[in-house]
Enzyme design. Structure first.
Site, short mmCIF file in Angstrom:
data_model
loop_
_atom_site.label_atom_id
_atom_site.label_comp_id
_atom_site.label_asym_id
_atom_site.label_seq_id
_atom_site.Cartn_x
_atom_site.Cartn_y
_atom_site.Cartn_z
N PRO A 1 18.97 59.15 32.59
CA PRO A 1 19.40 58.70 34.31
C PRO A 1 18.91 58.72 35.06
CG PRO A 1 20.58 60.16 32.59
CD PRO A 1 19.92 59.72 32.37
N GLN B 1 26.88 59.30 32.50
CA GLN B 1 26.45 60.93 33.09
C GLN B 1 27.51 61.29 33.88
OE1 GLN B 1 23.08 62.05 35.36
NE2 GLN B 1 21.84 62.79 33.63
N CYS C 1 19.60 67.68 38.28
CA CYS C 1 19.51 67.06 39.75
C CYS C 1 18.74 68.11 40.62
CB CYS C 1 20.45 65.99 40.12
SG CYS C 1 19.68 65.25 41.27
N LYS D 1 22.05 67.63 30.20
CA LYS D 1 20.79 67.56 30.78
C LYS D 1 20.62 68.46 31.75
CE LYS D 1 17.59 63.63 31.73
NZ LYS D 1 16.61 64.65 33.00
N ASN E 1 12.49 66.00 27.56
CA ASN E 1 12.30 65.50 28.92
C ASN E 1 11.54 64.87 28.93
OD1 ASN E 1 13.62 64.42 31.45
ND2 ASN E 1 13.36 62.50 30.45
N GLY E 2 10.12 64.34 30.34
CA GLY E 2 9.92 64.63 31.16
C GLY E 2 7.93 64.41 31.17
N GLY E 3 7.93 63.53 31.33
CA GLY E 3 6.24 63.53 32.23
C GLY E 3 6.25 62.60 30.45
N GLY F 1 11.54 58.79 30.99
CA GLY F 1 11.97 58.21 32.43
C GLY F 1 11.23 57.11 33.01
#
Length: 358
Positions: free
Chosen positions: A35, A88, A118, A157, A229-231, A251
């Site tokens: 998201p 989400q 977030c 998340k 998740n991430g990079g 992402g």
């Protein structure tokens, strides 16, 4: 569409929990697109769905206040072509989240995801997002309220930590507490959230990635579905992660380089159906734009309605890395041509790209 039972070696090999997605006729959450505020709206998701049939797609975060007090249709309307698609939610009041989750199920979403990751100041003022990780029991209460209200999966998340402290025990205890409320799927953005001093963009780049924390969560909670998740930017990186966890969420790479997803169905879902070409995708999106403009009216002409740019802006990266990619972006960014509201602009952009590449 056919599914190949002899899936490639790149499939994840870690133990997985009882697969609730299969029971509902949905693909596993092996690959998903995160998201992303202002990006993964319904037009973006339709575009992504034309590239990959099985990848899970997630909405932008929608707050409980927007659904309870605002225009529900504007926030929840989506194309049936988007499935599997998750909603989400942002919020911290169990009752409000339960009401919002129920609305999500009524509108046909396949999953409800709670945002506990977030770090933006606006979200913090609403007492939700990453700051919720400091209150795992409240998150557990929120999850339980939503699970009691809906029959679809409720997932979370989150980050691996808050502030400068980078201890594995923090995220382990968070996951353990929330799992006791019945949450079986955790999407782990494998870096801390710094709630003061960094912008949301900096929070995606400066805190170091610690994928080993996600791997350790899978080892300690083998019954849970752990998605990292991430990079993550390449197929090779995805393959490495899938040796340790159940799924990978991409992402911004999926947004800026969407054709990366063209390999997902065959590589990660064993689907040997012939994939679409870039031209196929553009033709499908031109048809979609034509249908949407007919339904809502052209914004420039009707004083409201829909602007063609609302659709085309998500497609600028389709030719990334290809000869003529700059000409493609220039054509789809031409304000005068966009103002005319002609969906054939997508095909004109492709033609110009091919001419430049020749």
């Amino acid at each position: 569409m056919t599914m190949n039972s002899n899936q490639p070696d790149t499939q994840q090999t870690t133990p997985a929990l009882a697969d609730t997605t299969a029971a509902r006729g949905l693909p596993p959450r092996r690959i998903s697109v995160a998201p992303m505020m202002d990006w993964t709206d319904r037009h973006c998701r339709v575009f992504h769905r034309h590239i990959t049939r099985h990848t899970w797609l997630y909405t932008e975060m929608v707050t409980t206040g927007a659904l309870i007090h605002g225009d529900v249709e504007r926030h929840l309307n989506f194309s049936q072509a988007e499935h599997p698609v998750a909603l989400q939610l942002g919020g911290s009041e169990p009752e409000d989240l339960a009401k919002s989750a129920k609305l999500g199920q009524q509108w046909g979403y396949d999953e409800i995801n709670l945002n506990c990751g977030c770090p933006s100041e606006r979200v913090q003022k609403g007492a939700f997002g990453a700051c919720l990780m400091n209150e795992p029991q409240l998150v557990a209460d929120c999850v339980k309220a939503m699970r009691d209200a809906v029959d679809i999966d409720v997932t979370v998340k989150h980050r691996i930590g808050i502030g400068r402290s980078e201890t594995y025990g923090f995220v382990r205890d968070f996951v353990g507490t929330v799992a006791e409320a019945g949450c079986a799927t955790f999407i782990v953005h494998a870096r801390n959230a710094i709630l003061e001093g960094l912008s949301p963009k900096e929070n995606r780049e400066i805190p170091p990635l610690k994928p080993e924390f996600a791997y350790q969560l899978k080892r300690e909670f083998p019954q849970l579905e752990i998605i990292i998740n991430g990079g993550i930017k390449t197929l090779e990186e995805i393959d490495v992660h899938l040796q340790q966890v159940d799924g990978v969420m991409l992402g911004r790479e999926a947004y800026h380089n969407p054709w990366l997803m063209a390999d997902f169905d065959a590589r990660y879902y064993g689907d040997d159906a012939l994939p679409k070409s870039r031209l196929d995708v553009l033709q499908a999106m031109a048809d979609y734009a034509r249908e949407q403009l007919a339904r809502y009216g052209h914004g420039a002409a009707a004083g409201g309605g829909l602007r063609l740019n609302s659709i085309t802006r998500h497609m600028l990266g389709l030719m990334a890395g290809m000869p003529g990619a700059r000409a493609f972006r220039q054509t789809l960014s031409d304000s005068k041509k966009l103002a005319a509201g002609d969906p054939d602009l997508l095909l004109q952009a492709y033609t110009r790209t091919q001419a430049r590449a020749a």
